[in-house]
Motif scaffolding. Structure first.
Motif, mmCIF file in Angstrom:
data_model
loop_
_atom_site.group_PDB
_atom_site.id
_atom_site.type_symbol
_atom_site.label_atom_id
_atom_site.label_comp_id
_atom_site.label_asym_id
_atom_site.label_seq_id
_atom_site.Cartn_x
_atom_site.Cartn_y
_atom_site.Cartn_z
ATOM 1 N N PRO A 1 1.066 -1.232 -0.585
ATOM 2 C CA PRO A 1 -0.144 0.305 0.137
ATOM 3 C C PRO A 1 1.083 1.824 0.102
ATOM 4 O O PRO A 1 2.278 1.185 0.276
ATOM 5 N N PRO A 2 0.206 2.746 -0.651
ATOM 6 C CA PRO A 2 1.317 3.470 0.089
ATOM 7 C C PRO A 2 1.565 3.635 1.538
ATOM 8 O O PRO A 2 1.362 2.953 2.253
ATOM 9 N N LEU B 1 -6.075 6.658 -0.571
ATOM 10 C CA LEU B 1 -5.738 6.342 0.961
ATOM 11 C C LEU B 1 -5.610 7.413 1.238
ATOM 12 O O LEU B 1 -4.574 7.961 0.599
ATOM 13 N N ARG B 2 -5.513 7.448 2.439
ATOM 14 C CA ARG B 2 -5.112 9.049 3.123
ATOM 15 C C ARG B 2 -3.959 8.972 3.634
ATOM 16 O O ARG B 2 -3.838 8.676 5.011
ATOM 17 N N SER B 3 -2.673 9.246 2.655
ATOM 18 C CA SER B 3 -1.095 8.604 3.023
ATOM 19 C C SER B 3 -0.508 10.371 3.077
ATOM 20 O O SER B 3 0.560 10.164 3.151
ATOM 21 N N ASN B 4 -1.565 11.027 2.564
ATOM 22 C CA ASN B 4 -1.226 12.399 2.393
ATOM 23 C C ASN B 4 -0.957 13.109 2.611
ATOM 24 O O ASN B 4 -2.679 13.553 3.281
ATOM 25 N N LEU B 5 -0.938 14.445 3.056
ATOM 26 C CA LEU B 5 -1.486 15.876 3.681
ATOM 27 C C LEU B 5 -2.497 17.142 2.853
ATOM 28 O O LEU B 5 -3.358 17.061 3.667
ATOM 29 N N ASN B 6 -2.894 16.320 1.518
ATOM 30 C CA ASN B 6 -3.906 16.444 0.592
ATOM 31 C C ASN B 6 -4.932 15.592 1.432
ATOM 32 O O ASN B 6 -6.018 16.738 0.532
ATOM 33 N N MET C 1 -6.484 2.128 5.788
ATOM 34 C CA MET C 1 -6.119 0.377 6.274
ATOM 35 C C MET C 1 -6.192 -0.619 7.099
ATOM 36 O O MET C 1 -6.399 -1.687 6.536
ATOM 37 N N PHE C 2 -7.291 0.050 7.843
ATOM 38 C CA PHE C 2 -7.459 -1.147 8.886
ATOM 39 C C PHE C 2 -8.974 -1.683 8.029
ATOM 40 O O PHE C 2 -9.961 -2.986 7.796
#
Ligand SMILES: C[S@@+](CC[C@H](N)C(=O)[O-])C[C@H]1O[C@@H](n2cnc3c(N)ncnc32)[C@H](O)[C@@H]1O
Length: 426
Positions: free
Chosen positions: A262-263, A298-303, A343-344
């Motif tokens: 994943p990211p 996926l919410r892996s970045n600040l945007n 991720m969960f």
């Protein structure tokens, strides 16, 4: 202060293999760049991809060769898992939000007929017979820095070829477009660096010959497509949607195993990094499309701005609450909560779609923020165990050196700053 004993308490619940031990299975197998001479993998250098060797090692360990079955990658990227699964005799299935990588993965894994390869060949050859001086330039996409992307002579021939590609029909047109997009970074004044595009320091001194680069790319594609006719083809499925929506498309216990990367929770913004490919390929037309892409990624970045959570954030908050003033952006805690929540959800979905006795291998990297190590591999393993997966092992692939600012603060925790493969059994 979270010291090593805190991390060890979580780690000791699992079998963790470190790379200096002979039992560490996947050492150095995570890197896509080793694959750049391989059939189809050479079509586009997808920097964040993993290697076919890794897929092969995992399948050899957790699956059986040439028996029917489906291998899933919920974060498909450039399609490596499907290519590896097919080589092993399995059907592949993938989810991916970025329309450019969906396009790339589809072309790499689609069935193609011999006559379509022949017409692709005839079409690209005809392109190079054209007198470019009579061909108008295709308009540049509306990016604020569009005029700085290429030196003028390069832009001129590159955008003329783009115009010619439009004259052909499918499937030729898509392969022609892919080859064209694949040389974009090499000929441009921008390169992917860190979390964005950076202008090259020395404006390209190297001789760039757009004609030769494009011709070589097309020759590689043609050669690899012809080679693919020798192999069995599969009805792979690629869905252009988020892995968090997997249950809309797959039924319970329908896949034999999942392999994915994943990211990472490292603020890396794939939408931003792939902006040129997305815009030049016409996959996104405007800012609204870009916003939409940020929303489903996926919410892996600040945007990522969504702040709804469907899982408890208690465990993540333990790490967040210990972060000090060296946290470089106040949105990082929100990003981390969102990242693990997503991720969960993906792990919940995987637990539903993977068959009994199936497997799930996750390639992931840990992060460091505000003097605290966020051990993504351990957090995912712990959550997976809580929903019913058995954690078979965590294989540490390599250690990562944090930024100089974080280095001193996390010196005693360096063994937890790493990339690993988390191996689960259903
Ligand atoms: C580390 S890359 C995967 C690379 C892949 N293993 C390969 O070898 O090409 C992670 C991918 O996840 C994609 N992605 C991000 N958010 C997603 C989501 N919600 N659902 C599906 N894919 C997503 C990104 O666009 C990116 O292509």
């Amino acid at each position: 202060m979270l010291d090593a004993s805190f991390y060890l308490e979580i780690e000791n619940k699992f079998r963790v293999n470190y790379p200096n031990k002979s039992s560490a299975t996947y050492t150095s197998a995570l890197n896509f760049s080793d694959d750049l001479s391989l059939t189809k993998q050479r079509w586009y250098r997808y920097k964040e991809g993993f290697s076919l060797g890794l897929i092969d090692s995992i399948l050899n360990e957790y699956s059986q060769k040439n028996t029917e079955g489906v291998i899933l990658d919920p974060f498909l990227g450039s399609g490596t898992t499907i290519i590896g699964a097919n080589k092993f005799g399995k059907t592949g299935c993938g989810f991916e939000v970025n329309p450019f990588t969906v396009f790339l993965a589809n072309l790499k894994t689609n069935k193609i007929k011999k006559e379509d390869i022949m017409s692709f060949t005839a079409n690209y050859e005809s392109i190079f017979k054209k007198d470019l001086s009579k061909v108008p330039e295709y308009p540049l996409p509306p990016l604020s820095f569009a005029n700085k992307i290429f030196n003028e002579d390069i832009r001129c021939s590159f955008m003329k070829y783009r115009n010619l590609i439009d004259n052909f029909s499918e499937p030729s047109k898509s392969y022609l477009l892919l080859g064209w997009i694949s040389i974009l970074e090499e000929i441009s004044n921008y390169r992917k660096a860190g979390n964005g595009l950076k202008i090259r320091k020395s404006k390209k001194k190297k001789e760039i010959n757009v004609h030769n680069l494009l011709l070589n790319k097309y020759k590689n594609i043609q050669e690899d497509l012809l080679k693919s006719l020798e192999y069995k083809s599969y009805n792979n499925i690629i869905v252009n949607d988020s892995a968090t929506k997997m249950m809309k498309y797959l039924s319970c216990k329908s896949v034999d195993g999942a392999i994915f990367s994943p990211p990472y929770a490292n603020c890396f913004d794939y939408t931003e990094i792939y902006k040129l490919e997305l815009r030049f390929g016409g996959f996104i037309k405007n800012k609204e499309d870009l916003k939409q892409l940020h929303k489903i990624a996926l919410r892996s970045n600040l945007n990522s701005c969504e702040i709804k959570y469907s899982h408890s954030t208690k465990l993540i908050d333990i790490f967040i609450n210990e972060m000090d003033e060296s946290l470089w952006d106040k949105r990082i805690p929100r990003m981390l909560r969102g990242y693990f929540d997503d991720m969960f959800t993906v792990l919940d979905n995987l637990f539903n779609v993977i068959k009994d006795k199936g497997f799930c291998c996750i390639v992931v990297g840990n992060s460091t923020y505000g003097g605290v190590v966020v051990p993504t591999d351990l957090i995912l393993a712990q959550y997976a165990q809580s929903i019913g997966f058995k954690v078979d092992k965590i294989s540490v692939d390599r250690f990562v050196i944090p930024s100089s600012q974080q280095y001193n603060k996390t010196k005693n925790l360096s063994k937890f700053i790493r990339e690993s493969v988390v191996c689960l059994k259903r």
